[in-house]
Design a protein around this motif. Structure first.
Motif, short mmCIF file in Angstrom:
data_model
loop_
_atom_site.label_atom_id
_atom_site.label_comp_id
_atom_site.label_asym_id
_atom_site.label_seq_id
_atom_site.Cartn_x
_atom_site.Cartn_y
_atom_site.Cartn_z
N THR A 160 -61.37 -2.64 -38.85
CA THR A 160 -60.86 -2.61 -37.40
C THR A 160 -59.67 -1.75 -37.55
OG1 THR A 160 -61.80 -4.63 -36.89
CG2 THR A 160 -60.23 -4.00 -35.18
N MET A 161 -59.46 -0.70 -36.88
CA MET A 161 -58.21 0.06 -36.48
C MET A 161 -57.98 -0.24 -35.17
SD MET A 161 -56.32 1.83 -38.25
CE MET A 161 -57.18 2.21 -39.87
N LEU A 162 -56.62 -0.48 -35.15
CA LEU A 162 -55.80 -0.37 -33.55
C LEU A 162 -54.79 0.94 -33.80
CD1 LEU A 162 -55.10 -1.65 -30.96
CD2 LEU A 162 -53.46 -3.36 -32.30
N ILE A 163 -55.02 1.61 -32.79
CA ILE A 163 -54.04 2.62 -32.39
C ILE A 163 -53.43 2.47 -31.24
CG2 ILE A 163 -53.94 5.18 -31.92
CD1 ILE A 163 -56.18 5.76 -33.92
N THR A 164 -51.93 2.74 -31.10
CA THR A 164 -51.15 2.45 -29.87
C THR A 164 -50.45 3.82 -29.87
OG1 THR A 164 -51.05 0.02 -30.33
CG2 THR A 164 -49.38 1.10 -28.98
N ARG A 165 -50.51 4.24 -28.49
CA ARG A 165 -49.71 5.43 -28.07
C ARG A 165 -48.40 5.07 -27.46
NH1 ARG A 165 -50.11 10.38 -26.90
NH2 ARG A 165 -52.36 10.67 -27.16
N GLY A 166 -47.31 5.76 -28.00
CA GLY A 166 -45.95 5.81 -27.58
C GLY A 166 -45.88 6.72 -26.32
#
Length: 293
Positions: free
Chosen positions: A213-219
């Motif tokens: 599982t990969m979690l990507i978060t945008r700043g």
């Protein structure tokens, strides 16, 4: 259903909801209420149902056992239930999804894009968690499943279902993108659809040996990344081509990833752990944001 059977189902549903809520790792009471209120069996078609046996083992793929009856107690537990046995499409493992939901923490009023909606069960969960004023845009490439999802989701507010290939279609600006199919490299326009503070969670499959599982978060513009638990899903059509890989990580390297970059914005450097045609993954964490003096 007799009164005794109804009472047993209510007790099983409450226990299952408590287990799912505990698996989120969150104290937010909305998770338990949502899992209790959304009846999983309503999204599975008529029973008896077929439960997958060791679906993460290649030698066991497409092996199922049939439930003894159409009693919903059989599917209100942590089992994979077939939606289309011939294609190996299942309604995802509830405890895994509970962990995902706790990681992305859907909020009231958020816009969610659900890719690989199946028959709509987790779409319904996402819809409940974003009430009031939230919306969920579901995409499903299988025509029969998309139609089932439309029918199943009629009672839920502000939910749309699109039959089509989400790797080719325009996504709405989203606070959360929830992907339920294995991805080699996320399409650029998915990443660009994330609003500031937006999260995308997906099963990353850069090789046959890696399923995480990969979690990507945008700043504001940058994209942080964090690998989570293992996750095995069927491939995402349009986003699972291994030939777009330039550099594939090993398992240890995959766990070190901390950021994602668009190749058009920044060329891969010595921090690159995985490189694909349009995006690359780095073990370099993003610089912390400091307050102005």
């Amino acid at each position: 259903m007799t009164r005794r059977s109804s009472l047993v189902l209510e007790a099983v549903r409450r226990l299952n909801a408590r287990m799912m809520a505990a698996a989120t790792g969150s104290p937010d009471g909305r998770f338990e209420r949502t899992f209790e209120l959304v009846p999983r069996e309503a999204f599975l078609g008529p029973g008896p149902w077929h439960i997958a046996v060791h679906p993460w083992k290649k030698s066991y793929r497409h092996r199922y056992i049939e439930t003894p009856s159409d009693d919903p107690v059989h599917v209100n537990q942590n089992v994979l239930v077939a939606l289309d046995r011939a294609k190996g499409i299942n309604n995802g493992e509830p405890l895994l999804h509970a962990g995902w939901l706790g990681s992305v923490n859907p909020q009231r009023g958020e816009v969610v894009t659900h890719i690989g909606a199946g028959s709509g069960y987790y779409t319904a969960i996402l819809s409940m968690l974003t009430l009031p004023n939230g919306s969920v845009h579901a995409f499903e490439i299988d025509e029969d499943l998309a139609e089932r999802a439309r029918e199943n989701l009629v009672p839920f507010e502000d939910v749309s279902v699109t039959h089509g290939d989400a790797t080719m279609l325009t996504l709405p600006p989203s606070d959360l993108i929830y992907v339920n199919a294995g991805v080699v490299a996320p399409p650029v326009h998915w990443l660009q659809s994330l609003r500031p503070g937006g999260r995308m969670i997906f099963p990353w499959r850069p090789s046959e040996d890696i399923a995480v599982t990969m979690l990507i978060t945008r700043g504001k513009t940058e994209l942080s990344a964090r690998p989570l638990m293992p996750a095995w899903f069927i491939p995402c059509i349009g986003a699972s081509d291994p030939y777009q890989s330039v550099k594939v990580p090993d398992r240890a390297g995959a766990r070190t990833i901390r950021s994602v970059w668009l190749t058009g914005d920044r060329k891969p450097d010595e921090s690159a752990v995985a490189i694909f045609r349009d995006v690359w993954f780095s073990d370099e964490p993003l610089a912390p944001i400091t307050a102005a003096a």
